[in-house]
Design an enzyme around this catalytic site. Sequence first.
Site, PDB file in Angstrom:
ATOM      1  N   SER A 228      -6.064  25.180 -19.359  1.00  0.00           N
ATOM      2  CA  SER A 228      -4.714  24.968 -18.822  1.00  0.00           C
ATOM      3  C   SER A 228      -3.921  23.915 -19.570  1.00  0.00           C
ATOM      4  O   SER A 228      -2.781  23.641 -19.209  1.00  0.00           O
ATOM      5  CB  SER A 228      -4.823  24.562 -17.350  1.00  0.00           C
ATOM      6  OG  SER A 228      -5.407  23.279 -17.231  1.00  0.00           O
TER       7      SER A 228
ATOM      8  N   THR B 183      -2.898  22.270 -15.845  1.00  0.00           N
ATOM      9  CA  THR B 183      -2.101  21.053 -16.085  1.00  0.00           C
ATOM     10  C   THR B 183      -2.901  19.776 -15.840  1.00  0.00           C
ATOM     11  O   THR B 183      -3.806  19.751 -15.006  1.00  0.00           O
ATOM     12  CB  THR B 183      -0.852  20.996 -15.164  1.00  0.00           C
ATOM     13  OG1 THR B 183      -0.132  22.205 -15.269  1.00  0.00           O
ATOM     14  CG2 THR B 183       0.055  19.832 -15.484  1.00  0.00           C
TER      15      THR B 183
ATOM     16  N   THR C  40       0.616  20.411 -20.271  1.00  0.00           N
ATOM     17  CA  THR C  40       0.079  21.698 -19.823  1.00  0.00           C
ATOM     18  C   THR C  40       0.335  22.812 -20.827  1.00  0.00           C
ATOM     19  O   THR C  40       1.240  22.705 -21.671  1.00  0.00           O
ATOM     20  CB  THR C  40       0.759  22.095 -18.484  1.00  0.00           C
ATOM     21  OG1 THR C  40       0.125  23.255 -17.945  1.00  0.00           O
ATOM     22  CG2 THR C  40       2.230  22.418 -18.672  1.00  0.00           C
TER      23      THR C  40
ATOM     24  N   ARG D 250       9.073  30.628 -20.982  1.00  0.00           N
ATOM     25  CA  ARG D 250       9.072  30.105 -19.598  1.00  0.00           C
ATOM     26  C   ARG D 250       8.713  28.607 -19.635  1.00  0.00           C
ATOM     27  O   ARG D 250       7.749  28.199 -20.267  1.00  0.00           O
ATOM     28  CB  ARG D 250       8.055  30.875 -18.760  1.00  0.00           C
ATOM     29  CG  ARG D 250       7.905  30.355 -17.316  1.00  0.00           C
ATOM     30  CD  ARG D 250       6.713  29.440 -17.167  1.00  0.00           C
ATOM     31  NE  ARG D 250       6.433  29.082 -15.776  1.00  0.00           N
ATOM     32  CZ  ARG D 250       5.577  28.138 -15.421  1.00  0.00           C
ATOM     33  NH1 ARG D 250       4.916  27.454 -16.334  1.00  0.00           N
ATOM     34  NH2 ARG D 250       5.361  27.853 -14.149  1.00  0.00           N
TER      35      ARG D 250
ATOM     36  N   THR E  66       0.725  19.139 -10.235  1.00  0.00           N
ATOM     37  CA  THR E  66       0.076  20.261 -10.910  1.00  0.00           C
ATOM     38  C   THR E  66       0.133  21.448  -9.947  1.00  0.00           C
ATOM     39  O   THR E  66       0.247  21.264  -8.737  1.00  0.00           O
ATOM     40  CB  THR E  66      -1.400  19.967 -11.265  1.00  0.00           C
ATOM     41  OG1 THR E  66      -2.134  19.732 -10.057  1.00  0.00           O
ATOM     42  CG2 THR E  66      -1.527  18.752 -12.168  1.00  0.00           C
ATOM     43  N   GLY E  67       0.051  22.635 -10.514  1.00  0.00           N
ATOM     44  CA  GLY E  67       0.113  23.827  -9.668  1.00  0.00           C
ATOM     45  C   GLY E  67       1.361  24.627  -9.981  1.00  0.00           C
ATOM     46  O   GLY E  67       1.885  24.572 -11.106  1.00  0.00           O
TER      47      GLY E  67
HETATM   48  N1  GLY Z   1       2.538  23.077 -13.320  1.00  0.00           N
HETATM   49  C1  GLY Z   1       2.478  23.699 -14.571  1.00  0.00           C
HETATM   50  C2  GLY Z   1       3.337  24.852 -14.716  1.00  0.00           C
HETATM   51  O1  GLY Z   1       3.704  25.469 -13.734  1.00  0.00           O
HETATM   52  O2  GLY Z   1       3.665  25.186 -15.843  1.00  0.00           O
END
Ligand code: GLY
Length: 356
Positions: A86, A204, A222, A232, A255-256
């Site tokens: 990640s 992340t 991340t 994105r 994170t998430g």
């Molecule tokens: N929290 C990392 C992402 O959504 O890219």
Amino acid sequence: MSTLDRRSFLRLTGASLAAGALPGALSAHSPSFAAAAAEDAIAISSGNGLQAVAIARRLVVEQNMRPVSAAVQGVAVVEADPNDLSVGYGGLPNELGVVQLDSGCMDGPTHNAGSVASIEDIKHPAQVAELVMDRTDHVNLVGPGARQFALDHGFPVENLLTDHARKIWLKWRAKRSDDDRLWPLGDTEPADPALADEPRPWGTIHCSVLAPNRDLGCCTTTSGLAFKIPGRIGDSPLIGCGLYCDNEVGSAGATGRGEAAILSGGSWLVVERMRAGDTPTEACLAALQRVAVQAKRSARWQPALWDGKRPNFGLTFYAVRKDGLYGAATMRGGGSFAVADAKGARKEKCAVAFPD
Ligand code: GLY
């Protein structure tokens, strides 16, 4: 853990604000903070950052490094780890098989920040974000511009796609169909049930650091949502979303599901809740409750975001307050975060907003 109770914290921050104090001035006005010492230094991070927090804390204590740089150096070990799917090298690629990284950092004493988004071929995007902060008056650089900026500063071009990540991506791609609704929904509603077992994490690492002199700094880095649409951008490079710090109050990160941290201004909200007197854990839980209200509303358009009782996605906030109190809270399930203080580096359990 805490050196100040809620009332003392509010009195100190209130006095500082009333006096029109500039960021960083709080320690000068506070006998409690004046007594701060190396033992009070703290680094916290997501659960994948046990090594990172140990490094970051050591750097602020032993080398007097500013906390934002210590956070950037701490997460570098995870950026270079091919086994973390990640973050950085070894991170899962976008839908075209290209690894695109997002990273941001923020310095408490100067209230300055830098970030790079959708950067390719550079193993340590957090270090590039730090250079954006230090060497420009911009905050965000994206895509080819961010990559060129890194090359201009001597970062080598590196292939970030490991064999392991490439095979996972190939497996995911082989299972795609015309019916897939994965684009808008992240991993919340895989059209093909077989995809439910595939790793498609947001991953992340966030790291917040409190230095012995009570200065604060943070960093989030991340590879973003696995198999994302090229370009994105998640919350990690967006100040106030995946990270935020205010040198008078505290530091926070996420994170998430980045979209949820973006739509809520989550990390900014956590810091503002601490300014109002919340403990870090209370602040993280309050931000998750806000996200839940918003997710329920968003579910009218995107039903997969809501499982009937609670948000149907993962999100975790981490926070450290200027007085040394720290905490983390996660949306559902469980999970742990990493912390390093005078007692050493360890993992602790996150509070849970919506327990199973
Ligand atoms: N929290 C990392 C992402 O959504 O890219």
